[in-house]
Each structure stands twice: as C-alpha cells, then as structure tokens.
Scaffold this active site. Structure first.
Site, PDB file in Angstrom:
ATOM      1  N   LYS A  90     -10.593 -22.275  -3.758  1.00  0.00           N
ATOM      2  CA  LYS A  90     -11.074 -20.987  -3.236  1.00  0.00           C
ATOM      3  C   LYS A  90     -10.046 -19.929  -3.575  1.00  0.00           C
ATOM      4  CE  LYS A  90     -13.948 -18.470  -0.907  1.00  0.00           C
ATOM      5  NZ  LYS A  90     -14.005 -17.610  -2.133  1.00  0.00           N
ATOM      6  N   LYS A 114      -1.761 -20.068   1.611  1.00  0.00           N
ATOM      7  CA  LYS A 114      -2.522 -19.084   2.384  1.00  0.00           C
ATOM      8  C   LYS A 114      -3.779 -19.734   2.971  1.00  0.00           C
ATOM      9  CE  LYS A 114      -3.376 -15.270   0.199  1.00  0.00           C
ATOM     10  NZ  LYS A 114      -3.966 -14.098  -0.517  1.00  0.00           N
ATOM     11  N   LYS A 126      -7.558 -19.621  -8.427  1.00  0.00           N
ATOM     12  CA  LYS A 126      -7.613 -18.185  -8.771  1.00  0.00           C
ATOM     13  C   LYS A 126      -8.085 -18.067 -10.209  1.00  0.00           C
ATOM     14  CE  LYS A 126      -6.467 -14.114  -6.967  1.00  0.00           C
ATOM     15  NZ  LYS A 126      -6.321 -13.652  -5.585  1.00  0.00           N
ATOM     16  N   GLY A 165     -13.736 -11.807  -4.975  1.00  0.00           N
ATOM     17  CA  GLY A 165     -13.142 -10.610  -5.573  1.00  0.00           C
ATOM     18  C   GLY A 165     -11.623 -10.613  -5.515  1.00  0.00           C
ATOM     19  N   ASP A 166     -11.043  -9.727  -6.283  1.00  0.00           N
ATOM     20  CA  ASP A 166      -9.598  -9.426  -6.248  1.00  0.00           C
ATOM     21  C   ASP A 166      -9.470  -8.074  -6.945  1.00  0.00           C
ATOM     22  OD1 ASP A 166      -6.790 -10.710  -5.633  1.00  0.00           O
ATOM     23  OD2 ASP A 166      -6.557  -9.889  -7.637  1.00  0.00           O
TER      24      ASP A 166
HETATM   25  N1  LIG Z   1      -9.626  -8.092  -1.984  1.00  0.00           N
HETATM   26  C1  LIG Z   1      -9.193  -9.061  -1.186  1.00  0.00           C
HETATM   27  O1  LIG Z   1      -9.937  -9.590  -0.359  1.00  0.00           O
HETATM   28  C2  LIG Z   1      -7.778  -9.518  -1.255  1.00  0.00           C
HETATM   29  C3  LIG Z   1      -6.855  -8.915  -2.077  1.00  0.00           C
HETATM   30  N2  LIG Z   1      -5.549  -9.302  -2.018  1.00  0.00           N
HETATM   31  C4  LIG Z   1      -4.535  -8.656  -2.833  1.00  0.00           C
HETATM   32  O2  LIG Z   1      -4.423  -7.292  -2.434  1.00  0.00           O
HETATM   33  C5  LIG Z   1      -4.027  -6.467  -3.549  1.00  0.00           C
HETATM   34  C6  LIG Z   1      -5.032  -5.345  -3.754  1.00  0.00           C
HETATM   35  O3  LIG Z   1      -6.315  -5.918  -4.014  1.00  0.00           O
HETATM   36  P1  LIG Z   1      -7.682  -5.090  -3.835  1.00  0.00           P
HETATM   37  O4  LIG Z   1      -7.480  -3.999  -2.860  1.00  0.00           O
HETATM   38  O5  LIG Z   1      -8.727  -6.082  -3.626  1.00  0.00           O
HETATM   39  O6  LIG Z   1      -7.848  -4.497  -5.290  1.00  0.00           O
HETATM   40  P2  LIG Z   1      -8.568  -3.138  -5.739  1.00  0.00           P
HETATM   41  O7  LIG Z   1      -8.830  -3.291  -7.178  1.00  0.00           O
HETATM   42  O8  LIG Z   1      -9.659  -2.811  -4.817  1.00  0.00           O
HETATM   43  O9  LIG Z   1      -7.414  -2.058  -5.499  1.00  0.00           O
HETATM   44  C7  LIG Z   1      -6.151  -2.202  -6.070  1.00  0.00           C
HETATM   45  C8  LIG Z   1      -5.353  -0.940  -5.822  1.00  0.00           C
HETATM   46  O10 LIG Z   1      -4.037  -1.107  -6.303  1.00  0.00           O
HETATM   47  C9  LIG Z   1      -3.794  -0.220  -7.414  1.00  0.00           C
HETATM   48  N3  LIG Z   1      -3.148  -0.999  -8.488  1.00  0.00           N
HETATM   49  C10 LIG Z   1      -3.621  -2.075  -9.129  1.00  0.00           C
HETATM   50  N4  LIG Z   1      -2.790  -2.497 -10.071  1.00  0.00           N
HETATM   51  C11 LIG Z   1      -1.756  -1.645 -10.033  1.00  0.00           C
HETATM   52  C12 LIG Z   1      -0.568  -1.541 -10.768  1.00  0.00           C
HETATM   53  N5  LIG Z   1      -0.254  -2.408 -11.756  1.00  0.00           N
HETATM   54  N6  LIG Z   1       0.281  -0.553 -10.432  1.00  0.00           N
HETATM   55  C13 LIG Z   1      -0.016   0.325  -9.424  1.00  0.00           C
HETATM   56  N7  LIG Z   1      -1.144   0.271  -8.709  1.00  0.00           N
HETATM   57  C14 LIG Z   1      -1.994  -0.696  -8.999  1.00  0.00           C
HETATM   58  C15 LIG Z   1      -5.153   0.248  -7.876  1.00  0.00           C
HETATM   59  O11 LIG Z   1      -5.063   1.514  -8.472  1.00  0.00           O
HETATM   60  P3  LIG Z   1      -6.312   2.149  -9.280  1.00  0.00           P
HETATM   61  O12 LIG Z   1      -7.202   2.734  -8.230  1.00  0.00           O
HETATM   62  O13 LIG Z   1      -5.694   3.157 -10.164  1.00  0.00           O
HETATM   63  O14 LIG Z   1      -6.943   1.019 -10.007  1.00  0.00           O
HETATM   64  C16 LIG Z   1      -5.931   0.258  -6.567  1.00  0.00           C
HETATM   65  O15 LIG Z   1      -5.660   1.413  -5.827  1.00  0.00           O
HETATM   66  C17 LIG Z   1      -3.867  -7.436  -4.723  1.00  0.00           C
HETATM   67  O16 LIG Z   1      -2.537  -7.920  -4.731  1.00  0.00           O
HETATM   68  C18 LIG Z   1      -4.788  -8.591  -4.343  1.00  0.00           C
HETATM   69  O17 LIG Z   1      -4.438  -9.793  -4.980  1.00  0.00           O
HETATM   70  C19 LIG Z   1      -5.116 -10.251  -1.134  1.00  0.00           C
HETATM   71  C20 LIG Z   1      -5.988 -10.868  -0.322  1.00  0.00           C
HETATM   72  C21 LIG Z   1      -7.404 -10.629  -0.377  1.00  0.00           C
HETATM   73  O1  LIG Z   2     -11.902 -14.361  -0.632  1.00  0.00           O
HETATM   74  C1  LIG Z   2     -11.420 -15.120  -1.432  1.00  0.00           C
HETATM   75  O2  LIG Z   2     -11.888 -16.197  -1.737  1.00  0.00           O
HETATM   76  C2  LIG Z   2     -10.147 -14.805  -2.157  1.00  0.00           C
HETATM   77  C3  LIG Z   2      -9.352 -13.655  -1.673  1.00  0.00           C
HETATM   78  C4  LIG Z   2      -8.143 -13.590  -2.541  1.00  0.00           C
HETATM   79  O3  LIG Z   2      -8.250 -13.551  -3.743  1.00  0.00           O
HETATM   80  C5  LIG Z   2      -6.827 -13.652  -1.946  1.00  0.00           C
HETATM   81  O4  LIG Z   2      -6.691 -14.109  -0.823  1.00  0.00           O
HETATM   82  O5  LIG Z   2      -5.853 -13.275  -2.631  1.00  0.00           O
END
Ligand SMILES: NC(=O)C1=CN([C@@H]2O[C@H](COP(=O)(O)OP(=O)(O)OC[C@H]3O[C@@H](n4cnc5c(N)ncnc54)[C@H](OP(=O)(O)O)[C@@H]3O)[C@@H](O)[C@H]2O)C=CC1
Ligand SMILES: O=C(O)CCC(=O)C(=O)O
Length: 444
Positions: A90, A114, A126, A165-166
């Site tokens: 997952k 996690k 992943k 998603g990610d």
């Molecule tokens: N979505 C989820 O459920 C989960 C996500 N995560 C983690 O949280 C983090 C954010 O994910 P999420 O919010 O889903 O992703 P999104 O794509 O929705 O948003 C990512 C944000 O971070 C910015 N960003 C991405 N890459 C860079 C970079 N190289 N330098 C600077 N800014 C950057 C993006 O900017 P821009 O708008 O310009 O693209 C955007 O604002 C990641 O580390 C992800 O692995 C962890 C647990 C669960």
């Molecule tokens: O919801 C999921 O399965 C994964 C979320 C994720 O990518 C993360 O925890 O970093």
C-alpha cells in the site's frame, strides 16, 4: 563491525546513486540500533535487516503516450513492492519529473513503518513516474494514465497491491487509472484509493493527511504540556497535504501565515485564506503569485523562505529534504517549539539532529502524516463490505488512529530510554510489528 553498520555499508554499495534511499535507511537503522543489539545473533543469522532493506519486487516499465501535437512521448514507470509482511502493498504513486528508482525506494521503505504504525493490515509499497502533469491538457494526462495503468495493472489488485495518490497524482489521475484498470482487468474492485465519491471513494480521504497531521500534532503538543490554540504556524507546500493541514490548524485555533509551491512562497500576516488557496491550486492549477489578487495584504517571494518566518510550529508539507540545517538554525533562533512533518522525509538528517539537540519537539513524517494511508485502508474496508461510512465516522476513526500513533511512538521511545526522541519511537514502534510478522512467516 556492528550488524547495523555492516548493513548500512552494504546498502550504499549495493544501491549506488540512490542518496534518498540511503538517507531513509540510515535514519531507520540508526534508531533501531538498540533493538537490534538486543537480538543481534538471531537477526544476523536470519539476515533480518538485509531482507528488510531489499524490496520484495521492483517493477520498471516503459510508458509511451501521444501528446496533443501527435508526438509520441516516453516516460518511465515504477512500482516498488517493498514489504508485504503485514498486508497487501500500500502506498501512493508520485508523478513528478524528479522521480527515479531511488526516490521510489525511499518512499516505499518509509511506507513499511508508517503503515505498520497505523495498526491496520497494510504492507509497504510506492510507485510513480517521471511524467510531469503540470501544463498538460486533460487529454494528455488521460493518455499517460491509461498507458501507465496498461502495464501496472498486471501487478496490482485489491488483495495484492493498492496504489493511491502522492505528489502530482490527485483525483483526476486516480479516476483515469481506475477506469483503465476496470477496462483491462474487468474487475470493479478497490484496487486504488483516493477514488471519487461516485465510484467507491471514501469521505474524508481528501482531507485525511492534513487533518491527521493536525490531530497528531495537537496530541503531541498536549503530551508536552502545550496547546496548539493561539500558535503561529509556518506551512510549506500548497498541495493536498498543505491545504488540509492549514484548514484544520485554523479550526483548532492556530494562525497559519505561510504556504509555498515549487517557485515561491506567500506570507499572509492575517492567516492564509484556505478558500483562495483551493481556488488557485485545486481549480485553476495556477501559481501562488495569484494569491496576492485575493489577499492584497500578503507578500509573495520567489524561491524558498517559509522557515525564516518567526513561528511557534513548523509543518513541512511539500517534499523531501526541503528543510535544511540553515533553516533549522533559523527556526531555533526564532523560538520555534515544534516541527511535525506532513511530507515524507522533508527534513535533512543534519537539520533533524540540530532541532532535536536544541529542544525542538520533532515528529517524523512516518508517524505524523500516516493519516492519509490510514484513511486509504478505511477506504479499502468500505470497498470490501460494499458500504460507505459518513464523513464523521471516518473522521472519528482517523483521529483515534492518529492519537494512538502518537502515544505508541512516545511509549516506544520511553521503553528504550530515549524519552522525547520521536524519530526513534516511531521507527521502533513501526519495526516491532513488521519484524514479528516477518519472523513468524519464515525465511521469505
Ligand atoms: N497525498 C497524501 O495523502 C500524502 C502525501 N504525503 C507526502 O506529502 C508531500 C506532499 O504531497 P501532496 O500534498 O499529496 O502533493 P501535491 O502534489 O498535492 O502538492 C505538493 C506541493 O509541494 C510542492 N512541491 C512539490 N515538489 C516540490 C519541489 N521539488 N520543490 C518545492 N516544492 C515542491 C508543489 O508545488 P507546485 O504547486 O508548484 O507543484 C505543491 O505545492 C509529499 O512528500 C508526499 O509524499 C504523505 C502522506 C500522504
Ligand atoms: O494512501 C495511500 O495509500 C498512500 C499515501 C502515501 O503515499 C503516503 O503515505 O506517503
């Protein structure tokens, strides 16, 4: 040489040019030292750590698709199925030009611990691609997603591997991928999470990572005798995690004054306007430069900078290694009390150490951001029983899970004489269940 040092050396030698993977393994194994030393002979004989750092399977594939000009484009797709000791693989799918095997491996490795911390039956995996959805038309994104899933669908399923998603993969991409999976495999099943509500998604999954981060942070501050109400907060990112973290922080009585994207950041002294942020990022898919049009009192700055603002609490919610040693020094100098990671590994090892040594409460992403994957597991449960729970039912479960993770992490650190070291606490608590299951299942 100790068993931990031996394995750390092997990881670097065997996986060259994968610095993020080395970093993630180093952080985990360093904090497991005390647990490993207590069982060194057995773990070494069973090659327990070598098996833990070696993915069960890694899949790399070609993703050809046709752009709007009729030109064929080729991307690389990945799925790393890291560890299935406690459940089906997952973890999310990242779509970003920086994606490579090492980044997917670090994310898959983090996901093992996690997912274990959530207390739910999910293993670690992943995937993703170096495809960049930014600036692409919906048709181009669909063409990519269909091609990506045409290959990926051979390796996933509701009981084997369930992606989500990610970065770069939101509701639109999950929808296109689900449609293609169903079309090829002929199965209407919970093979992906983060689905739309009209076809098997769970209420509160969109909000879950950000809300979960705040439920966790509120509890951690409480354990440390502090109250989030009235705190000033810096958030980085402006995506899924950041938006809902800001929303929940404000609901809990804190004031969030920053947000950022990959080109710049905003400072809003009156508190970030979540509705404006959603409009800019979720609807228009635009840059943060637009924020000033909604909030004339705010400032926009090019480049990095959110950690230079004087705050009580910092929540990095963008990407890996976005909070460096100099940022940590600035946060400490400004009197920051706590850093809780919403993103995966956003703080460098040097910055983490500096924060911990200077009395900042520090919570690693694998504990603090587990609310997203936990709610994905709740989506899987709803899909299996063909029922949909209400928003409040899911939200209450999410909050309980985050509060439990917080206490389990705190207790594990105390049990091993490292009170307040939440990196160690999270790694140990996550590891214990996985190692127990791996041992019970024999040499596999
Ligand atoms: N979505 C989820 O459920 C989960 C996500 N995560 C983690 O949280 C983090 C954010 O994910 P999420 O919010 O889903 O992703 P999104 O794509 O929705 O948003 C990512 C944000 O971070 C910015 N960003 C991405 N890459 C860079 C970079 N190289 N330098 C600077 N800014 C950057 C993006 O900017 P821009 O708008 O310009 O693209 C955007 O604002 C990641 O580390 C992800 O692995 C962890 C647990 C669960
Ligand atoms: O919801 C999921 O399965 C994964 C979320 C994720 O990518 C993360 O925890 O970093």
């Amino acid at each position: 040489m100790s068993y931990v040092d031996e394995v750390l050396e092997k990881v670097v030698a065997k996986n060259p040019a994968e610095p993020e993977f080395h970093q993630a393994v180093k952080e985990v194994l360093e904090s497991l030292r005390v647990v490993v030393e207590a069982n060194e002979e057995k773990f070494r004989k069973d090659a327990l750590l070598e098996r833990l750092v070696e993915p069960e399977r890694q899949i790399k594939f070609r993703v050809p698709w046709v752009d709007d000009k009729g030109q064929v484009q080729v991307n690389t797709g990945y799925r790393v199925q890291f560890n299935s000791a406690i459940g089906p693989y997952k973890g999310g799918l990242r779509l970003h030009p920086s994606v490579n095997l090492g980044i997917i491996k670090f994310l898959g490795f983090e996901q093992i611990f996690k997912n274990s911390l959530t207390g739910l039956p999910i293993g670690g995996g992943k995937g993703g691609s170096d495809f960049d959805p930014k600036g692409k038309s919906d048709r181009e994104v669909m063409a990519f997603c269909q091609s990506f899933m045409t290959e990926l669908c051979k390796y996933i399923g509701a009981d084997t591997d369930v992606p989500a998603g990610d970065i770069g993969t939101g509701a639109r991409e999950i929808g296109y991928m689900f449609g293609q999976y169903k079309r090829i495999r002929g199965l209407y099943e919970g093979v992906l999470t983060g689905k739309g509500l009209s076809y098997g998604g769970s209420l509160a999954r969109t909000e879950a990572t950000g809300y979960g981060l705040l439920y966790f942070t509120e509890e951690l501050l409480k354990i440390n005798g502090k109250d989030i109400k009235g705190m000033t907060v810096a958030v980085s990112g402006a995506g899924n995690v950041a938006i809902y973290a800001i929303q929940k922080a404000q609901q809990l009585g804190a004031k969030v004054v920053t947000a950022s994207d990959s080109t710049g950041w905003v400072y809003d002294p009156d508190g970030i306007d979540v509705a404006a942020l959603k409009e800019i990022k979720e609807v228009k898919r635009a840059r943060l430069t637009e924020y000033k049009n909604y909030r004339p009192n705010s400032e926009y700055h090019e480049g990095r900078g959110v950690w230079s603002v004087k705050v009580d609490l910092a929540l990095p919610c963008a990407t890996q290694n976005e909070l460096h040693l100099e940022d940590a020094k600035q946060l400490v100098a400004n009197g920051c009390l706590a850093v809780c990671e919403g993103a995966n590994m956003p703080t460098t090892l040097e910055a983490t150490q500096y924060l911990q040594e200077n009395g900042v409460i520090f919570a690693p992403g694998k504990a603090a951001n587990a609310g997203g994957v936990a709610t994905s597991a709740l989506e899987m449960s709803q899909n299996s029983e063909r029922l949909s729970w209400t928003f409040d039912e899911v939200d209450v479960k999410l909050k309980n899970i985050m509060v439990n993770i917080c206490h389990n992490m705190d207790d594990a650190a105390k049990r091993y004489g490292m009170e307040g070291n939440y990196v160690a606490g999270a790694n140990i608590a996550g590891f214990e269940k996985v190692v127990d299951a791996m041992t019970a299942q024999g040499i596999v």
